[in-house]
Write an enzyme that holds these catalytic residues in place. Structure first.
Site, PDB file in Angstrom:
ATOM      1  N   GLY A   9       0.820  -1.216   0.000  1.00  0.00           N
ATOM      2  CA  GLY A   9       0.000   0.000   0.000  1.00  0.00           C
ATOM      3  C   GLY A   9       0.848   1.258   0.000  1.00  0.00           C
ATOM      4  O   GLY A   9       0.569   2.223   0.708  1.00  0.00           O
ATOM      5  N   ALA A  10       1.899   1.262  -0.820  1.00  0.00           N
ATOM      6  CA  ALA A  10       2.795   2.422  -0.856  1.00  0.00           C
ATOM      7  C   ALA A  10       2.342   3.457  -1.881  1.00  0.00           C
ATOM      8  O   ALA A  10       3.063   4.397  -2.183  1.00  0.00           O
ATOM      9  CB  ALA A  10       4.220   1.966  -1.161  1.00  0.00           C
ATOM     10  N   GLY A  13      -0.992   7.858   1.110  1.00  0.00           N
ATOM     11  CA  GLY A  13      -0.995   8.004   2.568  1.00  0.00           C
ATOM     12  C   GLY A  13       0.320   7.667   3.253  1.00  0.00           C
ATOM     13  O   GLY A  13       1.400   8.037   2.804  1.00  0.00           O
ATOM     14  N   GLY A  15       1.927   4.813   3.573  1.00  0.00           N
ATOM     15  CA  GLY A  15       2.863   3.966   2.830  1.00  0.00           C
ATOM     16  C   GLY A  15       3.726   4.781   1.877  1.00  0.00           C
ATOM     17  O   GLY A  15       4.948   4.592   1.802  1.00  0.00           O
ATOM     18  N   SER A 142      -3.105   0.129  15.121  1.00  0.00           N
ATOM     19  CA  SER A 142      -3.862   1.362  15.299  1.00  0.00           C
ATOM     20  C   SER A 142      -4.398   1.465  16.703  1.00  0.00           C
ATOM     21  O   SER A 142      -4.651   0.466  17.362  1.00  0.00           O
ATOM     22  CB  SER A 142      -5.019   1.440  14.323  1.00  0.00           C
ATOM     23  N   TYR A 189     -13.021  -3.126  10.586  1.00  0.00           N
ATOM     24  CA  TYR A 189     -11.688  -2.505  10.472  1.00  0.00           C
ATOM     25  C   TYR A 189     -10.938  -2.618  11.797  1.00  0.00           C
ATOM     26  O   TYR A 189      -9.774  -3.026  11.839  1.00  0.00           O
ATOM     27  CB  TYR A 189     -11.836  -1.035  10.061  1.00  0.00           C
TER      28      TYR A 189
HETATM   29  P1  NDP Z   1      -4.635   5.064   2.596  1.00  0.00           P
HETATM   30  O1  NDP Z   1      -6.031   4.684   2.201  1.00  0.00           O
HETATM   31  O2  NDP Z   1      -4.109   6.380   2.189  1.00  0.00           O
HETATM   32  O3  NDP Z   1      -3.622   3.949   2.102  1.00  0.00           O
HETATM   33  C1  NDP Z   1      -3.968   2.603   2.076  1.00  0.00           C
HETATM   34  C2  NDP Z   1      -3.117   1.892   1.058  1.00  0.00           C
HETATM   35  O4  NDP Z   1      -3.521   0.520   1.025  1.00  0.00           O
HETATM   36  C3  NDP Z   1      -3.293   2.437  -0.363  1.00  0.00           C
HETATM   37  O5  NDP Z   1      -2.025   2.478  -0.975  1.00  0.00           O
HETATM   38  C4  NDP Z   1      -4.185   1.413  -1.003  1.00  0.00           C
HETATM   39  O6  NDP Z   1      -4.012   1.289  -2.400  1.00  0.00           O
HETATM   40  C5  NDP Z   1      -3.683   0.152  -0.317  1.00  0.00           C
HETATM   41  N1  NDP Z   1      -4.603  -0.974  -0.486  1.00  0.00           N
HETATM   42  C6  NDP Z   1      -5.926  -1.020  -0.232  1.00  0.00           C
HETATM   43  N2  NDP Z   1      -6.440  -2.209  -0.593  1.00  0.00           N
HETATM   44  C7  NDP Z   1      -5.411  -2.943  -1.089  1.00  0.00           C
HETATM   45  C8  NDP Z   1      -5.305  -4.238  -1.653  1.00  0.00           C
HETATM   46  N3  NDP Z   1      -6.361  -5.027  -1.787  1.00  0.00           N
HETATM   47  N4  NDP Z   1      -4.086  -4.664  -2.059  1.00  0.00           N
HETATM   48  C9  NDP Z   1      -3.007  -3.873  -1.956  1.00  0.00           C
HETATM   49  N5  NDP Z   1      -3.047  -2.634  -1.457  1.00  0.00           N
HETATM   50  C10 NDP Z   1      -4.241  -2.166  -1.028  1.00  0.00           C
HETATM   51  O7  NDP Z   1      -4.625   4.903   4.195  1.00  0.00           O
HETATM   52  P2  NDP Z   1      -3.489   5.206   5.301  1.00  0.00           P
HETATM   53  O8  NDP Z   1      -2.232   5.623   4.673  1.00  0.00           O
HETATM   54  O9  NDP Z   1      -4.115   6.058   6.313  1.00  0.00           O
HETATM   55  O10 NDP Z   1      -3.332   3.766   5.976  1.00  0.00           O
HETATM   56  C11 NDP Z   1      -2.113   3.075   6.013  1.00  0.00           C
HETATM   57  C12 NDP Z   1      -2.024   2.278   7.309  1.00  0.00           C
HETATM   58  O11 NDP Z   1      -2.053   3.154   8.431  1.00  0.00           O
HETATM   59  C13 NDP Z   1      -3.159   1.284   7.524  1.00  0.00           C
HETATM   60  O12 NDP Z   1      -2.624   0.088   8.036  1.00  0.00           O
HETATM   61  C14 NDP Z   1      -4.023   1.957   8.570  1.00  0.00           C
HETATM   62  O13 NDP Z   1      -4.749   1.032   9.327  1.00  0.00           O
HETATM   63  C15 NDP Z   1      -2.960   2.648   9.383  1.00  0.00           C
HETATM   64  N6  NDP Z   1      -3.395   3.728  10.223  1.00  0.00           N
HETATM   65  C16 NDP Z   1      -3.888   4.883   9.690  1.00  0.00           C
HETATM   66  C17 NDP Z   1      -4.295   5.898  10.522  1.00  0.00           C
HETATM   67  C18 NDP Z   1      -4.840   7.164   9.987  1.00  0.00           C
HETATM   68  O14 NDP Z   1      -5.193   8.010  10.801  1.00  0.00           O
HETATM   69  N7  NDP Z   1      -4.946   7.359   8.684  1.00  0.00           N
HETATM   70  C19 NDP Z   1      -4.174   5.773  11.974  1.00  0.00           C
HETATM   71  C20 NDP Z   1      -3.641   4.518  12.410  1.00  0.00           C
HETATM   72  C21 NDP Z   1      -3.255   3.563  11.562  1.00  0.00           C
HETATM   73  P3  NDP Z   1      -4.701   2.333  -3.458  1.00  0.00           P
HETATM   74  O15 NDP Z   1      -3.785   3.522  -3.479  1.00  0.00           O
HETATM   75  O16 NDP Z   1      -4.681   1.559  -4.733  1.00  0.00           O
HETATM   76  O17 NDP Z   1      -6.063   2.645  -2.934  1.00  0.00           O
END
Ligand code: NDP
Length: 314
Positions: A9-10, A13, A15, A142, A189
Site C-alpha cells: 500500500g505504498a 498516505g 505507505g 492502530s 476494520y
Molecule cells: P490510505 O487509504 O491512504 O492507504 C492505504 C493503502 O492501502 C493504499 O495504498 C491502497 O491502495 C492500499 N490498499 C488497499 N487495498 C489494497 C489491496 N487489496 N491490495 C493492496 N493494497 C491495497 O490509508 P493510510 O495511509 O491512512 O493507511 C495506512 C495504514 O495506516 C493502515 O494500516 C491503517 O490502518 C494505518 N493507520 C492509519 C491511521 C490514519 O489516521 N490514517 C491511523 C492509524 C493507523 P490504493 O492507493 O490503490 O487505494
C-alpha cells in the site's frame, strides 16, 4: 549494500510517505507492493522519488493468488528482503453490507489481516535468508483497536469474541464478522487491526529467538488526511482533520507519520522485538501498552491457527 524494504500500500498516505522518506535517506531501495501499478508509479513520481530508489511490484491483498504471485515475482527480481512493512488497509465505515475478497473473506479482515498474514508467512523465509544486520517485519497497528484508549472506546468497539466467524471463514452476509455478529464496517476494520497487533506478537513469540528478526507494530498518530477516510460521509471528512488537530491533538501530517514508520524500519535504536511503538507530542518514540484483547496470547494463538487454515497454510 542498500537495504531492501517491501512496503504494501505504498501508493498513498502513510505507505507513500514512508517510501519517500526511506528513498530519500539513500540507504534503502523501496519495493512498492501495490494493487494499482500505474497509480503507484505516478505517486512515486509526483512525490519526487528517484527511479533508482524504488521498484513497483503488483500486489492485490484481496486475492491469495495475487499474494503468492507477488512472492514469486519478488523472488525473481533476485533482490534480498531485509524489511517487510505490512501497511495497506481498507476501511468501510459507512457500508451497509459486507464486500468480499476473491477468496470470499469479508474485505476489511481479508485485506488488512489475512492477505498480510499469508504475505508475511511466505516472506519470512526470505527475511531469514537475508544477511542484513537488522532484519525487521513491521505490521502497522492502530489505536482504534485498543480499547484501553479514548479513541478505542468510541463505539463500535473492537471485539473478536470467541472467533466463531473467523472459524467459519468470514463468508456470507450473516457470518462476515470475526465474532460472528452482524456486519459493521467500522468494527470490522478495528477487529482487523487487533488481528494485526496480535499477529505481530505471535510472530515474535514463534520466531524472534530463532531468527533474530525484529517484529514490531506501531500507531503512527492520527493521519486524518489520508485516503483511508475516503469512503466516509463528506461532513466527517471535513470535520475530522480539525477535530484531531485541535480537540484530541493526535493529528499528524502524512510526512511526519511517514518519518515515524521510516524510523521503525531503519533506526538502529528501535531494534527491540515484540513492541508496539507510539510517539508523544514531542515526536519521541516510546513503547506503548496494548489493550487486554490486543495482547491476549491465547487469542493470538487461536487467530494464528484459524488464519493458517483460511489462507491454505495448514
Ligand atoms: P490510505 O487509504 O491512504 O492507504 C492505504 C493503502 O492501502 C493504499 O495504498 C491502497 O491502495 C492500499 N490498499 C488497499 N487495498 C489494497 C489491496 N487489496 N491490495 C493492496 N493494497 C491495497 O490509508 P493510510 O495511509 O491512512 O493507511 C495506512 C495504514 O495506516 C493502515 O494500516 C491503517 O490502518 C494505518 N493507520 C492509519 C491511521 C490514519 O489516521 N490514517 C491511523 C492509524 C493507523 P490504493 O492507493 O490503490 O487505494
Amino acid at each position: 549494500r542498500k537495504g531492501n524494504v517491501v512496503i504494501t500500500g505504498a501508493s498513498s498516505g502513510l505507505g507513500l510517505a514512508t517510501a519517500k522518506a526511506l528513498a530519500e535517506d539513500g540507504k534503502w531501495h523501496v519495493i512498492m507492493a501495490c494493487r494499482d501499478f500505474l497509480k503507484a508509479q505516478q505517486a512515486a513520481k509526483a512525490a519526487g522519488m528517484n527511479k533508482e530508489n524504488y521498484t513497483v511490484v503488483h500486489l492485490d491483498l484481496a486475492s491469495l493468488d495475487s499474494v503468492r504471485q507477488f512472492v514469486r515475482n519478488f523472488r525473481q527480481t533476485g533482490m534480498k528482503l531485509d524489511v517487510l512493512v505490512c501497511n495497506a488497509a481498507v476501511y468501510f465505515p459507512t457500508a451497509k453490507d459486507p464486500s468480499f475478497t476473491a477468496d470470499g473473506f469479508e474485505m476489511s479482515v481479508g485485506v488488512n489481516h489475512l492477505g498480510h498474514f499469508l504475505l508475511a508467512r511466505e516472506l519470512l523465509e526470505d527475511l531469514k535468508e537475508s544477511d542484513y544486520p537488522s532484519k525487521r517485519l513491521i505490521i502497522v497497528g492502530s489505536i482504534t483497536g485498543n480499547t484501553n484508549t479514548l479513541a478505542g472506546n468510541i463505539p463500535p468497539k473492537a471485539n473478536l469474541g470467541d472467533l466463531r466467524g473467523l472459524a467459519g471463514g468470514l463468508g456470507g452476509h450473516h457470518s462476515s464478522m470475526i465474532d460472528g455478529g452482524e456486519f459493521d464496517g467500522a468494527k470490522a476494520y478495528k477487529d482487523s487491526k487487533v488481528c494485526n497487533m496480535l499477529m505481530m506478537q505471535e510472530f515474535h513469540r514463534r520466531y524472534h529467538e530463532e531468527t533474530g528478526i525484529t517484529f514490531a507494530s506501531l500507531y503512527p498518530g492520527c493521519i486524518a488526511t489520508t485516503g483511508l477516510f475516503r469512503s466516509h460521509i463528506p461532513l466527517f471528512r471535513t470535520l475530522f482533520p480539525p477535530f484531531q488537530k485541535y480537540i484530541t491533538k493526535g493529528y499528524v501530517s502524512e510526512e511526519e507519520a511517514g518519518k515515524r514508520l521510516a524510523q521503525v524500519v531503519s533506526d538502529p535504536s528501535l531494534t527491540k522485538s515484540g513492541v508496539y511503538w507510539s510517539w508523544n507530542h514531542n515526536s519521541a518514540s516510546f513503547e506503548n501498552q496494548l489493550s487486554q484483547e490486543a495482547s491476549d496470547a491465547e487469542k493470538a494463538k487461536k487467530v494464528w491457527e484459524l488464519s493458517e487454515k483460511l489462507v491454505g497454510l495448514a
